[in-house]
Write a protein that holds these residues in place. Structure first.
Motif, PDB file in Angstrom:
ATOM      1  N   SER A   1       0.823  -1.219   0.000  1.00  0.00           N
ATOM      2  CA  SER A   1       0.000   0.000   0.000  1.00  0.00           C
ATOM      3  C   SER A   1       0.852   1.262   0.000  1.00  0.00           C
ATOM      4  CB  SER A   1      -0.964  -0.010   1.195  1.00  0.00           C
ATOM      5  OG  SER A   1      -1.860  -1.077   1.114  1.00  0.00           O
ATOM      6  N   ASN A   2       1.763   1.333  -0.965  1.00  0.00           N
ATOM      7  CA  ASN A   2       2.539   2.535  -1.229  1.00  0.00           C
ATOM      8  C   ASN A   2       2.394   2.880  -2.704  1.00  0.00           C
ATOM      9  OD1 ASN A   2       4.201   3.605   1.170  1.00  0.00           O
ATOM     10  ND2 ASN A   2       4.489   1.381   1.352  1.00  0.00           N
ATOM     11  N   GLN A   3       3.339   3.617  -3.227  1.00  0.00           N
ATOM     12  CA  GLN A   3       3.316   3.980  -4.649  1.00  0.00           C
ATOM     13  C   GLN A   3       4.638   3.601  -5.316  1.00  0.00           C
ATOM     14  OE1 GLN A   3       2.364   8.183  -4.599  1.00  0.00           O
ATOM     15  NE2 GLN A   3       0.665   7.868  -3.200  1.00  0.00           N
ATOM     16  N   LEU A   4       5.192   2.477  -4.864  1.00  0.00           N
ATOM     17  CA  LEU A   4       6.467   2.014  -5.386  1.00  0.00           C
ATOM     18  C   LEU A   4       6.323   1.589  -6.841  1.00  0.00           C
ATOM     19  CD1 LEU A   4       7.590  -0.087  -2.300  1.00  0.00           C
ATOM     20  CD2 LEU A   4       8.342   2.220  -2.914  1.00  0.00           C
ATOM     21  N   SER A   5       7.341   1.849  -7.632  1.00  0.00           N
ATOM     22  CA  SER A   5       7.291   1.538  -9.061  1.00  0.00           C
ATOM     23  C   SER A   5       8.528   0.750  -9.469  1.00  0.00           C
ATOM     24  CB  SER A   5       7.193   2.848  -9.866  1.00  0.00           C
ATOM     25  OG  SER A   5       8.300   3.696  -9.561  1.00  0.00           O
ATOM     26  N   GLY A   6       8.609   0.445 -10.748  1.00  0.00           N
ATOM     27  CA  GLY A   6       9.736  -0.332 -11.252  1.00  0.00           C
ATOM     28  C   GLY A   6       9.532  -1.821 -11.030  1.00  0.00           C
ATOM     29  N   SER A   7      10.583  -2.582 -11.262  1.00  0.00           N
ATOM     30  CA  SER A   7      10.485  -4.035 -11.142  1.00  0.00           C
ATOM     31  C   SER A   7      10.894  -4.492  -9.750  1.00  0.00           C
ATOM     32  CB  SER A   7      11.393  -4.698 -12.185  1.00  0.00           C
ATOM     33  OG  SER A   7      12.745  -4.295 -11.984  1.00  0.00           O
TER      34      SER A   7
ATOM     35  N   LEU B   1      14.223 -14.918   4.209  1.00  0.00           N
ATOM     36  CA  LEU B   1      12.946 -14.247   3.934  1.00  0.00           C
ATOM     37  C   LEU B   1      11.830 -15.263   3.780  1.00  0.00           C
ATOM     38  CD1 LEU B   1      11.800 -11.391   3.476  1.00  0.00           C
ATOM     39  CD2 LEU B   1      12.144 -11.735   1.027  1.00  0.00           C
ATOM     40  N   ASN B   2      10.803 -15.169   4.636  1.00  0.00           N
ATOM     41  CA  ASN B   2       9.665 -16.088   4.517  1.00  0.00           C
ATOM     42  C   ASN B   2       8.328 -15.370   4.457  1.00  0.00           C
ATOM     43  OD1 ASN B   2       8.865 -15.516   7.237  1.00  0.00           O
ATOM     44  ND2 ASN B   2      10.338 -17.008   7.978  1.00  0.00           N
ATOM     45  N   SER B   3       8.327 -14.026   4.501  1.00  0.00           N
ATOM     46  CA  SER B   3       7.080 -13.272   4.352  1.00  0.00           C
ATOM     47  C   SER B   3       7.377 -11.985   3.611  1.00  0.00           C
ATOM     48  CB  SER B   3       6.469 -12.974   5.729  1.00  0.00           C
ATOM     49  OG  SER B   3       5.290 -12.192   5.592  1.00  0.00           O
ATOM     50  N   LEU B   4       6.791 -11.833   2.431  1.00  0.00           N
ATOM     51  CA  LEU B   4       7.037 -10.670   1.588  1.00  0.00           C
ATOM     52  C   LEU B   4       5.706 -10.111   1.111  1.00  0.00           C
ATOM     53  CD1 LEU B   4       8.956  -8.813  -0.038  1.00  0.00           C
ATOM     54  CD2 LEU B   4       8.919 -10.530  -1.855  1.00  0.00           C
ATOM     55  N   ASN B   5       5.437  -8.857   1.445  1.00  0.00           N
ATOM     56  CA  ASN B   5       4.181  -8.215   1.038  1.00  0.00           C
ATOM     57  C   ASN B   5       4.501  -6.959   0.231  1.00  0.00           C
ATOM     58  OD1 ASN B   5       1.622  -7.172   0.719  1.00  0.00           O
ATOM     59  ND2 ASN B   5       1.028  -7.424   2.869  1.00  0.00           N
ATOM     60  N   LEU B   6       4.257  -7.041  -1.063  1.00  0.00           N
ATOM     61  CA  LEU B   6       4.474  -5.908  -1.964  1.00  0.00           C
ATOM     62  C   LEU B   6       3.160  -5.468  -2.610  1.00  0.00           C
ATOM     63  CD1 LEU B   6       7.709  -7.214  -3.777  1.00  0.00           C
ATOM     64  CD2 LEU B   6       7.558  -5.724  -1.771  1.00  0.00           C
ATOM     65  N   SER B   7       2.036  -5.862  -2.023  1.00  0.00           N
ATOM     66  CA  SER B   7       0.731  -5.632  -2.638  1.00  0.00           C
ATOM     67  C   SER B   7       0.385  -4.148  -2.718  1.00  0.00           C
ATOM     68  CB  SER B   7      -0.348  -6.372  -1.845  1.00  0.00           C
ATOM     69  OG  SER B   7      -0.395  -5.895  -0.510  1.00  0.00           O
ATOM     70  N   PHE B   8      -0.496  -3.825  -3.658  1.00  0.00           N
ATOM     71  CA  PHE B   8      -1.041  -2.480  -3.838  1.00  0.00           C
ATOM     72  C   PHE B   8       0.064  -1.429  -3.989  1.00  0.00           C
ATOM     73  CE2 PHE B   8      -4.447  -4.778  -1.538  1.00  0.00           C
ATOM     74  CZ  PHE B   8      -5.401  -4.733  -2.538  1.00  0.00           C
ATOM     75  N   ASN B   9       0.863  -1.617  -5.029  1.00  0.00           N
ATOM     76  CA  ASN B   9       1.849  -0.635  -5.455  1.00  0.00           C
ATOM     77  C   ASN B   9       1.728  -0.482  -6.963  1.00  0.00           C
ATOM     78  OD1 ASN B   9       3.782   0.386  -3.232  1.00  0.00           O
ATOM     79  ND2 ASN B   9       3.643  -1.798  -2.757  1.00  0.00           N
ATOM     80  N   ASN B  10       2.741   0.063  -7.598  1.00  0.00           N
ATOM     81  CA  ASN B  10       2.732   0.228  -9.062  1.00  0.00           C
ATOM     82  C   ASN B  10       3.893  -0.536  -9.694  1.00  0.00           C
ATOM     83  OD1 ASN B  10       0.507   2.093  -8.990  1.00  0.00           O
ATOM     84  ND2 ASN B  10       1.929   3.686  -8.331  1.00  0.00           N
ATOM     85  N   LEU B  11       4.198  -1.706  -9.130  1.00  0.00           N
ATOM     86  CA  LEU B  11       5.305  -2.504  -9.619  1.00  0.00           C
ATOM     87  C   LEU B  11       4.956  -3.151 -10.957  1.00  0.00           C
ATOM     88  CD1 LEU B  11       6.232  -4.169  -6.217  1.00  0.00           C
ATOM     89  CD2 LEU B  11       7.417  -2.265  -7.339  1.00  0.00           C
ATOM     90  N   GLU B  12       5.965  -3.446 -11.731  1.00  0.00           N
ATOM     91  CA  GLU B  12       5.727  -4.023 -13.053  1.00  0.00           C
ATOM     92  C   GLU B  12       6.854  -4.988 -13.412  1.00  0.00           C
ATOM     93  OE1 GLU B  12       7.741  -0.428 -15.672  1.00  0.00           O
ATOM     94  OE2 GLU B  12       5.574  -0.414 -15.339  1.00  0.00           O
ATOM     95  N   GLY B  13       6.619  -5.731 -14.465  1.00  0.00           N
ATOM     96  CA  GLY B  13       7.641  -6.654 -14.954  1.00  0.00           C
ATOM     97  C   GLY B  13       7.458  -8.067 -14.443  1.00  0.00           C
ATOM     98  N   ILE B  14       8.506  -8.851 -14.574  1.00  0.00           N
ATOM     99  CA  ILE B  14       8.461 -10.273 -14.256  1.00  0.00           C
ATOM    100  C   ILE B  14       8.760 -10.495 -12.779  1.00  0.00           C
ATOM    101  CG2 ILE B  14       9.471 -12.528 -14.757  1.00  0.00           C
ATOM    102  CD1 ILE B  14      10.223 -11.464 -17.513  1.00  0.00           C
ATOM    103  N   VAL B  15       7.959 -11.357 -12.170  1.00  0.00           N
ATOM    104  CA  VAL B  15       8.172 -11.725 -10.774  1.00  0.00           C
ATOM    105  C   VAL B  15       9.303 -12.746 -10.707  1.00  0.00           C
ATOM    106  CG1 VAL B  15       7.145 -12.788  -8.736  1.00  0.00           C
ATOM    107  CG2 VAL B  15       5.768 -11.299 -10.199  1.00  0.00           C
ATOM    108  N   PRO B  16      10.321 -12.527  -9.859  1.00  0.00           N
ATOM    109  CA  PRO B  16      11.405 -13.518  -9.731  1.00  0.00           C
ATOM    110  C   PRO B  16      10.855 -14.898  -9.377  1.00  0.00           C
ATOM    111  CG  PRO B  16      11.986 -11.472  -8.622  1.00  0.00           C
ATOM    112  CD  PRO B  16      10.543 -11.347  -9.002  1.00  0.00           C
ATOM    113  N   SER B  17      11.624 -15.925  -9.670  1.00  0.00           N
ATOM    114  CA  SER B  17      11.129 -17.296  -9.488  1.00  0.00           C
ATOM    115  C   SER B  17      11.827 -18.074  -8.382  1.00  0.00           C
ATOM    116  CB  SER B  17      11.255 -18.073 -10.801  1.00  0.00           C
ATOM    117  OG  SER B  17      12.610 -18.079 -11.243  1.00  0.00           O
TER     118      SER B  17
END
Length: 798
Positions: free
Chosen positions: A359-365, A376-392
């Motif tokens: 819930s920010n306005q982060l951009s880029g990949s 790292l076992n919990s990552l929340n990047l929801s509700f931003n302006n991110l784009e591109g391919i999600v790492p695997s």
């Protein structure tokens, strides 16, 4: 024998007799003192309700108290110096005879069930160094003569029901090292003398821990607090402290942990707070109104384990210096206005376990380096302006640990077409395009057949919004969290579905609103509420944790919103008597005033501080929820509408087809077909305020004809205000102990007249005549300041 020899012999004999006499007198005096201690302990025991097995069975009056459970005497066995009965589950009150244990150095009664007031006789224990009565049910105020305990090093009264103002007398405890008064009901400003310490007496120079969390302390933090340079723990969380964080906090060279969360601090984060290399556990500034960029000096926090800056108004980019916080394990920056890319240096924090930038306005990949963070076992990047391919790799292998919804330009590696592929493969491109077209045709045909089939089952439209996005929780997780929707976890039913209490796998208590997909508007409500809530963040708004758009075991659409659980229920529960304090009391005047101020703060944020203003449209007591510390939060945005037009100074919606609230709280203009507006919320707020202080529901059976709650209050306003006030509240006011009354009855009624006046200003028939929610908030805050202002008798006593 000569005369001189006889004289010398007589003198010697007399001296020996005197010495024996003194010894016997001393023994007799000591015996009497130990006897006095025994009597004091027996009196203490008499106030305790003992249950089998009897924890104090060794307290036999025929034996020495030095052999009793929890009692320690000095080396000579002549006086009691310590009483430790912590964790015995004792019930009862604390006898005033405790003050007769005049040689007592340590009194530890924590983790029991003691109730009643602290006896003023405790002030007689002038040798006391440790006083710990935390986690009991002690009531009333702090004894003013507590300042007599000048040897006190530890004072811990955490987690009781202590009320009243924070005493300035505490500043006389010059040897204090630990001060813990958190989770009580204290109020008022921090004593201005703290820091402004006269050097000749060295006031509080030994203080190492200061905990005043979960009280009702207001005002600003004095700059002089920074003079307590021995401090290693500072916890002022969950109060109403405001203004800026003092830059003098940079003096805390020994501070290990600082928690200022859930207050009303504003302004920027002082770089001095982020320049404390001693911080090694927690830096928590969350749930405030801090703004501006995060200072670049973040890299100085090399030893801190947890940083929480979430739920503020912070802007700018995330400092790349975060990579130097080598000990960091948990980082929370959610629900701010941060922009720019996620710095690649984040991957240098090798021990990072939890990262929440939602819930920010982060951009880029998404930096591909994040997949190298093994911890790292919990990552929340929801509700931003991110784009591109999600790492695997890494944490991205298990998408149940990663929250990515609300980033429509993101795509999983298996579903992405690399637009920067080799340009020479024209044939491959044609094949891809052809396959896509064929797939689309098949999808249209299949979708049409599916639509025809499901329309017979009254199924809602499928969600195109959530395609390609990760679902935060699945239907199965919701089912498990609520015990398979067990009726024991059922909280209530609203316009759009049912609400259940549950627990996520991490043990977090939640409230799950399951939307009824048979209701025509449920899907639109779901999308509207997600849209309204994803960017709003305020301590007086119920927090949306996550959402679920899934299919249940019957292959039917399943929609749910997951909120923080509010343990003290709704304001409606308190008004109807379903909820009460542990002592059986209803909400008192101050608590009711705090509730309406909290609600007004939440509305003020929705109306004036959101990027796109929000109208709630259904404000009523059942939609106001109370947290564990009785903070009121506005909930249920199922009917909230984002304002998309502004005309002059009046915000309104272009649509006139929206639902417009609940009977009794609906402003009159809505009945005439006018558009919903912020002033409509103000009207609903005013009705709710009048209901709270009169105890009468707006749909009460006595309101017939043209009569309503507003007109009924106007009949008694202001000269006969007692006739319309809640009789339960009036009874509480009249039954207050003399020591608990902060103002004269007339002064309290003047304050109540002001409060009802605000309610009437909010419920004017014409919306142009109504006060704004910000204006109402300012008047209510002034009323609270007046209510908390010391009365004449209290000033004389001081």
């Amino acid at each position: 024998m000569g005369f001189s020899s006889r004289l010398m012999l007589q003198a010697t004999i007399l001296f020996v007799l005197i010495c024996f006499k003194c010894i016997f007198l001393g023994v007799e005096s000591a015996t009497l003192s130990l006897s006095t201690d025994k009597e004091a302990l027996i009196s203490f025991k008499s106030k305790i309700s003992l249950e089998l097995p009897n924890a104090l069975s060794s307290w036999d009056q025929n034996t020495s108290p030095c052999n009793w459970t929890g009692v320690v005497c000095n080396k000579s066995g002549l006086r009691v110096i310590s009483l430790d009965l912590s964790g015995y589950g004792l019930k009862g009150s604390i006898s005033p005879h405790i003050g007769n244990l005049s040689f007592l150095h340590s009194l530890q009664l924590q983790n029991n069930h003691f109730s009643g007031k602290l006896p003023t006789e405790i002030g007689n224990l002038f040798r006391l160094r440790v006083l710990n009565m935390s986690s009991n049910g002690i009531q009333g105020g702090l004894p003013s003569n507590i300042s007599q305990l000048t040897e006190l090093q530890i004072l811990d009264l955490t987690a009781n029901n202590i009320t009243g103002r924070v005493l300035e007398e505490l500043t006389y405890l010059t040897k204090l090292e630990v001060l813990k008064l958190g989770r009580n009901h204290l109020y008022g400003a921090i004593p201005p003398a703290i820091g402004e310490i006269p050097p000749e007496i060295g006031l509080l120079e030994e203080l190492q821990e200061l905990s005043l969390a979960k009280n009702q302390i207001f005002g600003s933090i004095p700059n002089s607090l920074g003079n307590l340079q021995r401090l290693n723990l500072l916890d002022l969380s969950e109060n109403s402290l405001s203004d800026k964080i003092p830059t003098t906090f940079g003096n805390f060279k020994n501070l290990l942990s600082i928690d200022l969360s859930s207050n009303r601090f504003n302004g920027s984060i002082p770089k001095e707070v982020l320049s404390l290399p001693s911080l090694s556990t927690v830096l928590n500034l969350s749930r405030n109104s801090l703004s501006g960029p995060i200072p670049q000096v973040l890299d100085l926090l090399k030893a801190v384990i947890t940083i929480d800056l979430s739920d503020n108004l912070l802007s700018g980019s995330i400092p790349s210096s975060i990579g130097n916080c080598k000990s960091l394990e948990k980082l929370f920056m959610a629900r701010n206005m941060l922009s720019g890319p996620i710095p690649n240096t984040m991957a240098e924090v090798k021990g990072l376990d939890t990262l929440d930038l939602s819930s920010n306005q982060l951009s880029g990949s998404i930096p591909v380096e994040l997949q190298n963070l093994q911890a790292l076992n919990s990552l929340n990047l929801s509700f931003n302006n991110l784009e591109g391919i999600v790492p695997s790799g890494g944490v991205f292998r298990n998408l149940s640990q990663v929250h990515l919804e609300g980033n429509p330009k993101l795509c999983l590696h298996s579903a992405c077409i690399n637009s920067q592929g080799r340009r020479g493969r024209t044939v491959a491109k044609v094949l891809v395009i052809t396959s896509i077209l064929v797939t689309l045709v098949l999808c249209v045909i299949f979708g049409s057949l599916l639509y025809i089939k499901r329309s017979k089952q009254k199924m809602p439209e499928t969600s195109e919004t959530f395609k390609g996005q990760h679902q935060v929780v699945s239907y199965n997780e919701i089912r498990q969290a609520t015990g398979n929707f067990n009726q024991e976890n059922f909280i209530g039913k609203g316009s759009f579905g049912s609400v259940y209490k549950g627990y996520l796998s991490q043990g977090i208590a939640i409230a799950v609103k399951i939307l009824d997909t048979e209701v025509e508007r449920s899907w639109k409500s779901f999308l509207a509420e997600c849209e309204a809530l994803k960017n709003v963040r305020h301590r007086n708004l119920v927090r949306l944790i996550t959402s679920c758009s899934s299919i249940d075991f019957k292959n039917m659409a399943f929609l749910a919103l997951v909120y923080e659980f509010m343990s003290n229920g709704s304001l409606e529960d308190w008004l109807e008597g379903k909820k009460k304090h542990v002592n059986g009391h209803a909400l008192n005047v101050l608590e009711r005033l705090n509730v309406v101020i909290d609600v007004a703060c939440g509305l003020d944020y929705l109306h004036h501080d959101c990027e796109v203003p929000v109208v709630h449209c259904d404000l009523k007591p059942s939609n106001i929820l109370l947290s564990e510390d009785m903070t009121a939060k506005v909930g249920d945005f199922g009917l909230a509408k984002l304002l998309i037009e502004r005309t002059g100074n009046q915000s309104h919606m272009s649509s006139t087809n929206a639902l417009k609230g609940s009977i009794g709280y609906i402003p009159p203009e809505y009945g005439l077909g006018e558009k919903i507006s912020t002033s409509g919320d103000v009207y609903s707020f005013g009705v709710m305020l009048l209901e709270l202080f009169t105890g009468k529901n707006p749909t009460h059976e006595s309101f017939i004809g043209g009569q309503n709650l507003t007109r009924w209050v106007q009949l008694g306003f202001p000269s006969n205000v007692k006739q319309v006030l809640d009789p339960v509240m009036l009874a509480q006011m009249s039954s207050l102990d003399h020591n608990e009354k902060r103002r004269s009855p007339d002064a309290q009624y003047e304050c109540l007249i002001t409060i009802l006046g605000v309610g009437l200003s909010c419920t004017a028939d014409s919306r142009d005549d109504r006060i704004s929610i910000r204006g109402a908030l300012n008047k209510l805050k002034s009323a609270r300041d007046s209510l908390l202002k010391p009365g004449p008798s209290e000033k004389i006593e001081k």
